[in-house]
Design a protein around this motif. Structure first.
Motif, mmCIF file in Angstrom:
data_model
loop_
_atom_site.group_PDB
_atom_site.id
_atom_site.type_symbol
_atom_site.label_atom_id
_atom_site.label_comp_id
_atom_site.label_asym_id
_atom_site.label_seq_id
_atom_site.Cartn_x
_atom_site.Cartn_y
_atom_site.Cartn_z
ATOM 1 N N CYS A 69 0.847 -1.206 0.000
ATOM 2 C CA CYS A 69 0.000 0.000 0.000
ATOM 3 C C CYS A 69 0.879 1.253 0.000
ATOM 4 O O CYS A 69 0.622 2.192 -0.759
ATOM 5 C CB CYS A 69 -0.893 0.050 1.237
ATOM 6 N N ALA A 70 1.907 1.256 0.855
ATOM 7 C CA ALA A 70 2.787 2.425 0.919
ATOM 8 C C ALA A 70 3.466 2.650 -0.422
ATOM 9 O O ALA A 70 3.528 3.774 -0.925
ATOM 10 C CB ALA A 70 3.829 2.235 2.016
ATOM 11 N N LEU A 71 3.938 1.566 -1.026
ATOM 12 C CA LEU A 71 4.604 1.660 -2.326
ATOM 13 C C LEU A 71 3.634 2.199 -3.386
ATOM 14 O O LEU A 71 3.982 3.094 -4.161
ATOM 15 C CB LEU A 71 5.125 0.274 -2.723
ATOM 16 N N SER A 72 2.421 1.683 -3.391
ATOM 17 C CA SER A 72 1.436 2.139 -4.379
ATOM 18 C C SER A 72 1.140 3.625 -4.207
ATOM 19 O O SER A 72 1.005 4.364 -5.180
ATOM 20 C CB SER A 72 0.118 1.377 -4.232
ATOM 21 N N MET A 73 1.044 4.055 -2.940
ATOM 22 C CA MET A 73 0.730 5.473 -2.692
ATOM 23 C C MET A 73 1.892 6.367 -3.124
ATOM 24 O O MET A 73 1.693 7.434 -3.690
ATOM 25 C CB MET A 73 0.391 5.696 -1.222
ATOM 26 N N LYS A 74 3.122 5.928 -2.839
ATOM 27 C CA LYS A 74 4.271 6.747 -3.229
ATOM 28 C C LYS A 74 4.399 6.811 -4.757
ATOM 29 O O LYS A 74 4.678 7.864 -5.314
ATOM 30 C CB LYS A 74 5.580 6.182 -2.639
ATOM 31 N N LEU A 75 4.185 5.678 -5.413
ATOM 32 C CA LEU A 75 4.309 5.694 -6.873
ATOM 33 C C LEU A 75 3.172 6.497 -7.507
ATOM 34 O O LEU A 75 3.342 7.108 -8.554
ATOM 35 C CB LEU A 75 4.346 4.263 -7.425
ATOM 36 N N ALA A 76 2.021 6.499 -6.825
ATOM 37 C CA ALA A 76 0.908 7.309 -7.322
ATOM 38 C C ALA A 76 1.261 8.798 -7.260
ATOM 39 O O ALA A 76 0.822 9.597 -8.092
ATOM 40 C CB ALA A 76 -0.348 7.029 -6.499
ATOM 41 N N GLU A 77 2.091 9.159 -6.270
ATOM 42 C CA GLU A 77 2.557 10.548 -6.152
ATOM 43 C C GLU A 77 3.282 10.995 -7.422
ATOM 44 O O GLU A 77 3.118 12.114 -7.882
ATOM 45 C CB GLU A 77 3.580 10.645 -5.020
ATOM 46 N N LEU A 78 4.112 10.078 -7.947
ATOM 47 C CA LEU A 78 4.858 10.400 -9.165
ATOM 48 C C LEU A 78 3.898 10.730 -10.303
ATOM 49 O O LEU A 78 4.057 11.724 -11.011
ATOM 50 C CB LEU A 78 5.701 9.197 -9.620
ATOM 51 N N GLU A 79 2.898 9.853 -10.452
ATOM 52 C CA GLU A 79 1.949 10.037 -11.556
ATOM 53 C C GLU A 79 1.093 11.282 -11.352
ATOM 54 O O GLU A 79 0.779 12.001 -12.291
ATOM 55 C CB GLU A 79 1.031 8.806 -11.691
ATOM 56 N N PHE A 80 0.752 11.542 -10.083
ATOM 57 C CA PHE A 80 -0.054 12.729 -9.789
ATOM 58 C C PHE A 80 0.707 14.001 -10.174
ATOM 59 O O PHE A 80 0.170 14.904 -10.816
ATOM 60 C CB PHE A 80 -0.422 12.765 -8.301
ATOM 61 N N MET A 81 1.999 14.041 -9.803
ATOM 62 C CA MET A 81 2.786 15.239 -10.125
ATOM 63 C C MET A 81 2.964 15.384 -11.622
ATOM 64 O O MET A 81 2.963 16.491 -12.148
ATOM 65 C CB MET A 81 4.143 15.175 -9.448
ATOM 66 N N LYS A 82 3.098 14.256 -12.286
ATOM 67 C CA LYS A 82 3.224 14.308 -13.745
ATOM 68 C C LYS A 82 1.950 14.929 -14.336
ATOM 69 O O LYS A 82 1.978 15.800 -15.204
ATOM 70 C CB LYS A 82 3.441 12.883 -14.275
ATOM 71 N N ARG A 83 0.820 14.496 -13.798
ATOM 72 C CA ARG A 83 -0.459 14.999 -14.292
ATOM 73 C C ARG A 83 -0.601 16.507 -14.029
ATOM 74 O O ARG A 83 -1.094 17.257 -14.847
ATOM 75 C CB ARG A 83 -1.557 14.249 -13.550
ATOM 76 N N GLU A 84 -0.159 16.925 -12.846
ATOM 77 C CA GLU A 84 -0.320 18.328 -12.443
ATOM 78 C C GLU A 84 0.657 19.270 -13.138
ATOM 79 O O GLU A 84 0.328 20.413 -13.417
ATOM 80 C CB GLU A 84 -0.123 18.474 -10.930
ATOM 81 N N THR A 85 1.898 18.791 -13.348
ATOM 82 C CA THR A 85 2.932 19.700 -13.846
ATOM 83 C C THR A 85 3.337 19.406 -15.292
ATOM 84 O O THR A 85 4.067 20.173 -15.897
ATOM 85 C CB THR A 85 4.221 19.608 -12.994
#
Ligand SMILES: Nc1ncnc2c1ncn2[C@@H]1O[C@H](COP(=O)(O)OP(=O)(O)OP(=O)(O)O)[C@@H](O)[C@H]1O
Ligand SMILES: [Mg+2]
Length: 374
Positions: A291-307
Motif C-alpha cells: 500500500c505504501a509503495l502504491s501510494m508513493k508511486l501514485a505521487e509520481l503520476e499525480f505530479m506528472k499529471r499536475e505539472t
C-alpha cells in the motif's frame, strides 16, 4: 525534469562538494553513516526548502560552521533552473531562484519537484495520522504555492488560538476573543480539508491501479480522507465552513478546559483499506508495504499529471525493505523515464540488473566519488 548537479558547502558532513549526476539513474553506495542520505536530503531541501528528517535548518549546518549553502542546477522542459539556498547559523536564510532573490519559501515551489521514498514511508499505513497528513501536505505544497502558504497560515492560527484557549482557561483573556480566531481558522482550515480531499481522490485512482498491478489483481485498494469535520453532512444550504464553525462553537467549553483546538485538518486522517478491511489493523506487513509503495508511486503520476513532467525520484534505502516482487516493480520505475537517485549499502545484488544504465557513486566520510559510468 532533471537534477544536473548539486554543490554543498558545510551541509551536514559535507565541507565542499560539487557532483554532476546522470540524467537517468544515480546509485549512491557506501557504508553506514557516510553521507548517502545527506545527498538525497540536500536535493529534497533544494526542491522544497525543507529537510524531510529535520524541522530545524541549524541541524543541517556542519558542526562548528557559521553558514551552509546548497546549490542545485537542473532542467525542466521550459529550460534550465538554478536554486541557491544560503543559511546562516543565526537562522537567516537567503533564497535565489534562477539568479533572482526570493522572499518566501513558497516562491521556490514548482522549480524542481521531488518524491522521496524512505524506510519511514513504510509507516504511511501503520504509523500515526500525522505521517499520512504529511504525505498529503508535501505532495500538495509542491504543486500549489497557495496551499503551501495557507498551511503555514493555518499552523500559525492554531498555535495562537491554542495560546488563547489556555489564557481563557486561566482567566487572563475573555472568551469573546475566540470568535475572530474561529473565523480565520475555518477560512484556511476548510480550504485545506477540501484540497486534501480533492487531491487524495486523484491519488487514489492512480494508487489503485498501481496496487492492482503489483498484486496482479488479487487485491482492491480503497483510500479515503476522514475529516474531524463531518464532510458527509455537506449539502445544499450546508457548507463545510458552516459545519466546521458549528463544531468549534459546540466544543468551545471542552477546548477551553483542554487548551487545544480539537477540530480541523490538523486532526484529520486517511483510511486505507483492502477489500473493506483497514490495512492498519488487519493488513499483513507485506500488504502494508504494498500500500505504501502504491501510494508513493501514485505521487509520481499525480505530479506528472499536475505539472506535465515527472518529478525526481529519491529512494533512500527502500530496496532492502521490499521483497523480490515489489523490488522488481520498483526497479522497472527506476529503469524508466524518471530520473532516480537511490542509496544502498550494497550495489551488487539489488541494482546489478540496472547499474549499467546510470552512474555509480561511492560515498565515504563526506566525500563522493564517481566510480562507474553507465
Ligand atoms: N550537522 C552535521 N554536521 C556534521 N556531520 C553531520 C551532521 N549531521 C549529520 N552528520 C553526519 O552525517 C553522517 C550521516 O550521514 P547519512 O545519514 O547521510 O548516512 P548514510 O550514508 O545514509 O548512512 P546509512 O547507510 O546508515 O543510512 C553521520 O556520520 C553524521 O555524524
Ligand atoms: Mg541513510
Amino acid at each position: 525534469m532533471l537534477v544536473r548537479s548539486i554543490a554543498l558547502s558545510n551541509y551536514r558532513n559535507y565541507k565542499d562538494i560539487q557532483v554532476d549526476f546522470d540524467p537517468h539513474l544515480n546509485i549512491l553506495t557506501g557504508g553506514n553513516a557516510q553521507g548517502k542520505t545527506n545527498i538525497l536530503e540536500a536535493i529534497f531541501y533544494a526542491a522544497t526548502g525543507k529537510s524531510h528528517r529535520s524541522s530545524f535548518d541549524n541541524e543541517l549546518l556542519s558542526w562548528g560552521e557559521k553558514f551552509f549553502k546548497v546549490s542545485l542546477r537542473g532542467e525542466r522542459r521550459s529550460g534550465e533552473v538554478k536554486i541557491e539556498i544560503y543559511v546562516k547559523g543565526d537562522g537567516k536564510k537567503l533564497l535565489k531562484v534562477n539568479n533572482h532573490y526570493k522572499k518566501k519559501l513558497s516562491d521556490l515551489i514548482g522549480t524542481i519537484n521531488v518524491v522521496l521514498f524512505s524506510p519511514e514511508d513504510m509507516m504511511l499505513v501503520k504509523g500515526s495520522p500525522s505521517i499520512r497528513r504529511r504525505f498529503l501536505d508535501i505532495e500538495i505544497s509542491q504543486v500549489s504555492p497557495f496551499y503551501c502558504h495557507s498551511l503555514a497560515n493555518y499552523n500559525r492560527i492554531i498555535s495562537q488560538r491554542n495560546n488563547l484557549l489556555k489564557a481563557i482557561r486561566e482567566q487572563r483573556e475573555s472568551e469573546g476573543l475566540l470568535d475572530v480566531w474561529d473565523l480565520q481558522l475555518v477560512e484556511y482550515g476548510a480550504y485545506i480539508i477540501k484540497k486534501r480531499d480533492e487531491v487524495l481522490r486523484s491519488i487514489v485512482q492512480l494508487a489503485r491501479s498501481i496496487h492492482s498491478k503489483i498484486t496482479e489483481g488479487r487485491e482492491q485498494l480503497d483510500i479515503s480522507y476522514v475529516s474531524s469535520v463531518d464532510m458527509k453532512k455537506v449539502g445544499p444550504g450546508t457548507s463545510l465552513e458552516d459545519l466546521f464553525l458549528k463544531k468549534l462553537r459546540d466544543n468551545r467549553s471542552t477546548e477551553i478546559v483542554k487548551g487545544i483546538t480539537m477540530t480541523g485538518p490538523h486532526r484529520d486522517d486517511i483510511t486505507i483499506e483492502i477489500g473493506g478491511a483497514g490495512v492498519k489493523s488487519f493488513g499483513s506487513q507485506g500488504q502494508q508495504r504494498t500500500c505504501a509503495l502504491s501510494m508513493k508511486l501514485a505521487e509520481l503520476e499525480f505530479m506528472k499529471r499536475e505539472t506535465g513532467e515527472y518529478p525526481i525520484l529519491l529512494l533512500d534505502d527502500v530496496m532492502s525493505e521490499l521483497d523480490a516482487e515489489r523490488r522488481k516493480y520498483l526497479l522497472e520505475v527506476v529503469n524508466g523515464r524518471i530520473q532516480s537517485f537511490v542509496t544502498t549499502t550494497g550495489v551488487e545484488e539489488v541494482f546489478q540488473p540496472v547499474k549499467h544504465k546510470g552512474r555509480v557513486f561511492e560515498v565515504k566520510k563526506g566525500q563522493i566519488f564517481h566510480v562507474q559510468e553507465g
